[in-house]
Scaffold this active site. Structure first.
Site, PDB file in Angstrom:
ATOM      1  N   ILE A   1      34.475   1.213 -14.146  1.00 45.54           N
ATOM      2  CA  ILE A   1      34.330   2.176 -13.068  1.00 45.54           C
ATOM      3  C   ILE A   1      34.094   1.169 -11.806  1.00 45.54           C
ATOM      4  CG2 ILE A   1      32.753   1.023 -13.836  1.00 45.54           C
ATOM      5  CD1 ILE A   1      30.531   3.022 -12.848  1.00 45.54           C
ATOM      6  N   SER A   2      35.267   2.209 -10.664  1.00 43.91           N
ATOM      7  CA  SER A   2      34.897   1.214  -9.804  1.00 43.91           C
ATOM      8  C   SER A   2      33.419   1.023  -8.783  1.00 43.91           C
ATOM      9  CB  SER A   2      35.143   2.345  -8.736  1.00 43.91           C
ATOM     10  OG  SER A   2      36.439   3.023  -8.860  1.00 43.91           O
ATOM     11  N   LYS A   3      34.012  -0.033  -7.707  1.00 44.62           N
ATOM     12  CA  LYS A   3      32.944  -0.634  -7.255  1.00 44.62           C
ATOM     13  C   LYS A   3      32.169   0.628  -6.490  1.00 44.62           C
ATOM     14  CE  LYS A   3      35.831  -4.128  -4.678  1.00 44.62           C
ATOM     15  NZ  LYS A   3      35.627  -5.425  -3.389  1.00 44.62           N
TER      16      LYS A   3
END
Ligand code: SAH
Length: 238
Positions: free
Chosen positions: A84-86
């Site tokens: 999951i992206s930042k």
């Protein structure tokens, strides 16, 4: 005599734990508002994006064991070697894709790489319709289960190869990719509406940069932005 109360009490505790897992304190919205404050200091200006980041409980999209890190500015594993992206990258990319439209919703957005569905949920707050494509069946199913309780009628999850875009709902006013390849697939450019904006990580040298493509009546205008680090864009489905 007090025994019948016990399961009720437990149910309340379980409910609380679901909303606010261990380590997050009682009010996950408070933790999220701190995250949003940080996003402001990192330069995110679009209030619509900041409101969306405040609204979506990121901790519900990661494993319980990682929930206490959910509001740190870090990418986290979601299984099958994907992440999951930042939060800062999610906010930055959506801001770039919106290109400052005040309070207006984008009519149609295509996301490539649903993953756990977090970014799709954020996009649902800035677009009237979100189509999100994932090539890994277990992640597509996971996102469907995670999004189900929210009844987001404006999010459609598609299992398929996002390199081909998703022609049935094209053209899109915004296209956003959560996986990076060597070049932008031609299908994405074809499916971008005139006046639309596409944001994607693209390989540059040994790393990746965010590329913004704006389509106008005369063609496509490319610009390069900051360095990023995304999982690879792969073709086919599994
Ligand atoms: N937006 C996601 C991030 C997921 S990571 C989130 O909020 O969780 C990127 C995802 O892109 C991975 O799940 C990976 O399987 C997917 N992906 C990579 N290539 C793809 C392709 N060609 N089509 C669709 N999904 C793809």
């Amino acid at each position: 005599m007090l025994r019948p109360q016990r399961p009720l009490h437990q149910a309340a505790q379980d409910r609380e734990r679901r909303v606010s897992p261990a380590g997050l304190g009682l009010d996950s919205e408070l933790v999220r508002s701190r995250m949003v404050g940080k996003l402001r200091t990192q330069g995110v200006r679009d209030e619509k994006v900041l409101a969306a980041m405040l609204a979506v409980p990121r901790h519900l999209f990661v494993d319980t064991a990682l929930a206490n890190q959910a509001y740190e500015d870090t990418s986290l594993p979601i299984g099958l070697q994907q992440t999951i992206s930042k939060p800062s990258v999610v906010a930055r990319m959506i801001e770039l894709m919106r290109g400052g439209r005040g309070d207006a919703l984008l009519p149609r957005v295509l996301e490539i790489g649903t993953g756990c569905g977090y970014q799709a949920a954020v996009l649902a707050h800035v677009a009237r319709l979100v189509i999100s494509v994932e090539r890994l069946k277990p992640l597509h199913d996971k996102a469907r289960d995670l999004l189900a309780p929210w009844r987001m009628g404006n999010v459609r999850l598609v299992y398929g190869d996002g390199m081909r875009g998703h022609p049935p709902n094209a053209p899109y006013d915004g296209i956003i990719a959560a996986a990076g390849g060597g070049a932008i697939p031609p299908a994405w450019l074809e499916q971008l509406a005139v006046g639309g904006r596409l944001v994607a990580p693209v390989a540059r040298g040994t790393g990746q940069v965010l590329v913004l493509v704006e389509r106008n009546e005369r063609g496509f205008v490319h610009s390069e932005h900051e360095a990023v680090h995304f999982v690879p864009l792969k073709s086919g489905t599994t």
